[in-house]
Design an enzyme around this catalytic site. Structure first.
Site, short mmCIF file in Angstrom:
data_model
loop_
_atom_site.label_atom_id
_atom_site.label_comp_id
_atom_site.label_asym_id
_atom_site.label_seq_id
_atom_site.Cartn_x
_atom_site.Cartn_y
_atom_site.Cartn_z
N PHE A 479 -8.52 4.77 11.37
CA PHE A 479 -7.52 4.48 12.41
C PHE A 479 -6.71 3.21 12.18
O PHE A 479 -6.27 2.59 13.15
CB PHE A 479 -8.23 4.40 13.77
CG PHE A 479 -8.90 5.68 14.17
CD1 PHE A 479 -8.16 6.77 14.55
CD2 PHE A 479 -10.28 5.80 14.14
CE1 PHE A 479 -8.76 7.96 14.92
CE2 PHE A 479 -10.91 6.97 14.51
CZ PHE A 479 -10.14 8.06 14.90
N ASP A 480 -6.49 2.81 10.94
CA ASP A 480 -5.67 1.62 10.68
C ASP A 480 -6.26 0.39 11.37
O ASP A 480 -5.54 -0.42 11.94
CB ASP A 480 -4.24 1.87 11.17
CG ASP A 480 -3.26 0.81 10.69
OD1 ASP A 480 -3.62 0.04 9.79
OD2 ASP A 480 -2.15 0.73 11.25
N TYR A 481 -7.54 0.24 11.31
CA TYR A 481 -8.22 -0.92 11.91
C TYR A 481 -8.31 -2.10 10.93
O TYR A 481 -9.23 -2.90 11.01
CB TYR A 481 -9.63 -0.53 12.36
CG TYR A 481 -9.69 0.23 13.67
CD1 TYR A 481 -8.79 0.00 14.69
CD2 TYR A 481 -10.68 1.18 13.89
CE1 TYR A 481 -8.86 0.69 15.89
CE2 TYR A 481 -10.78 1.88 15.09
CZ TYR A 481 -9.85 1.63 16.08
OH TYR A 481 -9.94 2.31 17.28
N ASP A 482 -7.34 -2.17 10.00
CA ASP A 482 -7.39 -3.25 9.03
C ASP A 482 -7.53 -4.60 9.73
O ASP A 482 -6.94 -4.85 10.76
CB ASP A 482 -6.16 -3.25 8.12
CG ASP A 482 -4.86 -3.00 8.86
OD1 ASP A 482 -4.87 -2.31 9.87
OD2 ASP A 482 -3.83 -3.51 8.41
#
Length: 807
Positions: A479-482
């Site tokens: 989920f693009d939790y970078d």
């Protein structure tokens, strides 16, 4: 007059019956989804009340009062005394009951008598109206999520912050990323008197995808900042007068035309270079040789067209001996990106770490566009010559950090680092957070080393780039939790000893506190089971790490659905029940929408937090915005006219089986479908782990909804960007809310002590220093609120605040 009132009452009855029919019908559908029965019951009651109004019958009053009583009981059962949760649940039925009370003398029972005489009817109506007024008045007040107990923080490090004197020499003030200034001239007692000392306009308006997210530096008698187009400007910090400016003439590519940012610059004084303590190898020859007679003090900048440059801090001229005529090409060793412009998608937007003779940089790539994006390699360069000293990338990890031979490329698709690193000069270790392999929402193509290093904190020797340890904050990120915020380094007194810790904020709202010597958790971390019901071909992890410290991470329930009224709240509850949601990390599907919370903007984004280093109080701002996502075949998306973008509502994800449609989870009125606040400020005592206070930040005043700006100050708590500044004067300054204000909060209570109106919104982080005139200044750079999608209400302001001179 009586005839007119009767006519109005009958019209109200028709409207009320229609609304009740809609509410009841929606309530039936919600029940079929397993949801609350209240909306059906309320809809039926509204129909009966509407019928009573139309027929002028007394039962309308009794039904209205009964509905209000049932409504209040239901609301308290669901949400207790949470003010903003009560508003949409109660106000509609409070108004209906008040109208019925005032209309009581017109309503007749079966014997022809009025429901109530005028005096008691008007008295009841007045009481209910006062309740309505109380709700309205409450909308203009701050409602803390965690009330302070009023305890004053205990000072445990009286000398904290003094090493940097009167300056602000690094993006986070120091390489530790503390954002703490030990100045006390501006304090709790006098902050109310703060005034604008000077204002400067850069000339680069934040338009056409440009955003001001910069935190300036102040060294000696000069302030340094950069514009979204990478122009570097030097100002007099006392007067705001321009000293010099440099324009690297950054090229705008297809990748950056809608994404222009420069969050900060770095600084180096070559006369002070010396090897870092406890490193495994000595400093490079270039950093120990006799320093040049020019460019001894350097401003280091990275650009949106992927260059690294060095400027003479005194004159603003390029340091010709650095790299090639003052520049280093950061695209060397990177593969081109497929299906994009020839100029590629790699660029740099965050401030570099400059410490002990080394410049440490990562890079940004476009999310969700395609497979085959360039490497996420992290590199260290010599601050004197621009020579590449080392290169760490996930494909090699701890095995090798030596630069590749010229002509060879670093492995594509590795997790990148696009924030600013932190550095511990005592340990000689630098710390940086990573993102994940793109595209972000499809995990079927992930490399094992990408899974190993996605969303991680990595510790490397600053001189060699050799990895010391790494810690993963998420497993197989879908989920693009970078992780993007600068780590905060702090020496924490705990259990009778002092532990050197690293504090890492994440988009998931998790706060990981680790021993920075070895990466072991200082506050407990547990692996919790998550849903694994994923699409064929997807890789998912069965568990995810959760820290004992977190903000805004409570899993959503149906009762958490919100809305401006009872009607759009019902729609939000229906949509929630229709979505896939088994808690955080529920995988995306092509069959129906999946709720994503915490959202992929945060939690905590790149702005990071701050720490009162004198008391051990961590202060953080967060975002609480849920999104939804759903897989879609790329050909279907193209056929239906969806336009792909990396940040918009459709991401194409070339090279994978699926594109992704996604958006904010909002009601038909355009307000979030989940309970407020949508952004908050939180103070955590790191010595105990206890939350000292938590307050909503930001009002609806300047935030347009469907193009309409409310213009009223309701501090509901809005999404935040940027980060806080903490001072020893007992204050936290912040200007990253969606309304046009800079605020000062009491560090001990969270109470807002001062609020200054800005010409436009802001999204960076403020800084503070003492000028040569002996005055403390607080500076904010503002160009407009984040991601408005329009060129309206944009700016280019640098604003300094100070206390007025005593008369």
């Amino acid at each position: 007059m009586r005839t007119a009132f009767i006519t109005l009452l009958k019209i109200a009855g028709i409207i009320l019956a229609i609304l009740g029919l809609c509410l009841g019908a929606g309530g039936i559908y919600l029940i079929s989804l397993g949801g609350s029965w209240f909306y059906f019951i309320a809809g039926v009651a509204m129909i009966v009340i509407g019928l009573g109004f139309f027929k002028l019958r007394a039962f309308a009053l009794w039904w209205a009062l009964a509905l209000l009583i049932v409504d209040i009981a239901w609301a308290l059962f669901e949400v207790g005394f949470d003010f903003w949760q009560l508003v949409p649940r109660v106000i509609t039925f409070l108004v209906i009951a008040a109208v019925a009370s005032f209309a009581a003398p017109l309503l007749l029972n079966n014997k022809g008598n009025t429901a109530l005489a005028k005096m008691p009817a008007f008295g009841l109506g007045a009481i209910l109206t006062l309740g309505f007024v109380a709700f309205i008045a409450g909308m203009f007040k701050v409602h803390p999520l965690v009330e302070s107990d009023g305890t004053q923080a205990v000072e445990i490090k009286p000398d904290a912050g003094q090493v940097d004197g009167n300056d602000w020499p690094a993006w986070g003030r120091d390489t530790l990323g503390n954002r703490f200034a030990q100045f006390t001239q501006i304090n709790r007692d006098n902050v109310k008197d703060l005034k604008v000392a000077w204002t400067y306009r850069t000339g680069d308006l934040a338009v056409d995808g440009a955003e001001y997210q910069v935190t300036p530096l102040k060294i000696d008698n000069t302030m340094y900042l950069c514009t979204p187009l990478n122009k570097v400007i030097a100002l007099d910090p006392v007067t705001g007068q321009e000293k010099w400016r440099f324009d690297p003439q950054a090229k705008i590519t297809e990748s950056t035309k809608g994404w222009k940012r420069c969050r900060g610059v770095g600084y180096a004084d070559l006369a002070k270079l010396q090897p870092a303590a406890n490193t495994e190898t000595p400093a490079s020859p270039a950093t120990t040789q006799a320093v040049a007679t020019t460019c001894q003090k350097r401003i280091i900048e990275t650009t949106i067209d992927a260059r690294l440059l060095a400027l003479d801090a005194e004159t603003g001229k390029l340091c010709e001996g650095f790299g090639n005529g003052g520049y280093v090409d950061l695209t060397e060793g990177l593969t081109p990106t497929p299906k994009t412009s020839d100029q590629g998608t790699y660029n740099v937007t965050s401030a570099p770490l400059v410490a002990d003779g080394v410049i440490m940089v990562g890079g940004r790539i476009n999310d969700n566009l395609t497979v085959g994006e360039p490497s996420g390699v992290v590199r260290g360069y010599d601050v004197v010559t621009g020579q590449l000293l080392w290169a760490w990338d996930a494909s090699r990890g701890a095995k090798d950090s030596t630069p590749l031979p010229k002509g060879q490329d670093y492995a594509p698709e590795t997790p990148n680092f696009w924030g600013t690193a932190a550095y511990d000069p005592k340990l000689g270790l630098a710390y940086f957070p990573t993102g994940n392999q793109t595209p972000d929402f499809w995990t079927g193509n992930r490399h094992p080393y990408s899974d190993e290093y996605n969303d991680s904190i990595v510790a490397v020797d600053l001189k060699t780039g050799k990895e010391r340890w790494h810690f993963r904050t998420a497993n197989i990120d879908q989920f693009d939790y970078d992780v993007s915020s600068q780590p905060i380094l702090y020496d924490l007194p705990k259990d009778g000893k002092t532990i050197p810790v690293i504090i890492q904020l994440t988009k998931r709202g998790q706060i990981f506190v680790l021993d920075r010597r070895d990466g072991q958790p200082v506050f407990p971390v547990e692996q919790r089971k998550v849903s694994t019901d994923a699409m064929p071909g997807m890789q998912v992890a069965p568990t995810q790490p959760h820290s004992a410290l977190s903000v805004g991470t409570e899993p959503f329930k149906e009762k958490d659905m919100w809305g401006g009224t009872i009607f759009d709240q019902l729609i939000c509850r229906i949509e929630f029940k229709q979505m896939r949601w088994e808690g955080e990390f529920t995988p995306l599907s092509d069959k129906k929408r999946t709720l994503i919370y915490p959202g992929y903007y945060g939690g905590f984004n790149w702005g990071g937090g701050a720490i009162d280093a004198s008391t051990g109080t961590l202060i953080v701002n967060d975002i609480r915005m849920a999104q939804w996502g759903q897989f879609i075949k790329q050909e279907v998306a193209e056929r239906t006219g969806l336009k792909p973008s990396t940040e918009g509502e459709y991401s194409v994800q070339y090279g994978t089986p699926w594109g992704v449609v996604r958006s904010m989870f909002v009601s038909p009125l355009g307000v979030p479908c989940f309970k407020p606040p949508f952004g908050s400020m939180t103070a955590i005592d790191l010595t105990t782990g206890k939350t000292k206070w938590q307050v909503p930040v930001g009002s609806i005043q300047d935030a347009p909804v469907h193009g309409i700006v409310p213009g009223v100050y309701m501090p509901i708590g809005m999404p935040t960007m940027g980060g806080p500044l903490v001072t020893k004067g007992g204050l936290t300054f912040f200007h990253g809310s969606l309304d046009y204000y800079i605020r000062a909060f009491d560090n001990d209570t969270g109470k807002e002590l001062w609020r200054g109106r800005l010409p436009v919104g802001g999204q960076g982080a403020p800084m503070s220093y003492i000028g040569q005139d002996g005055k403390q200044y607080v500076v904010a750079v503002v160009g407009g609120a984040t991601r408005t999608g329009t060129n309206a209400n944009r700016g280019d302001y640098v604003i300094a605040y100070a206390l007025p001179d005593k008369k």
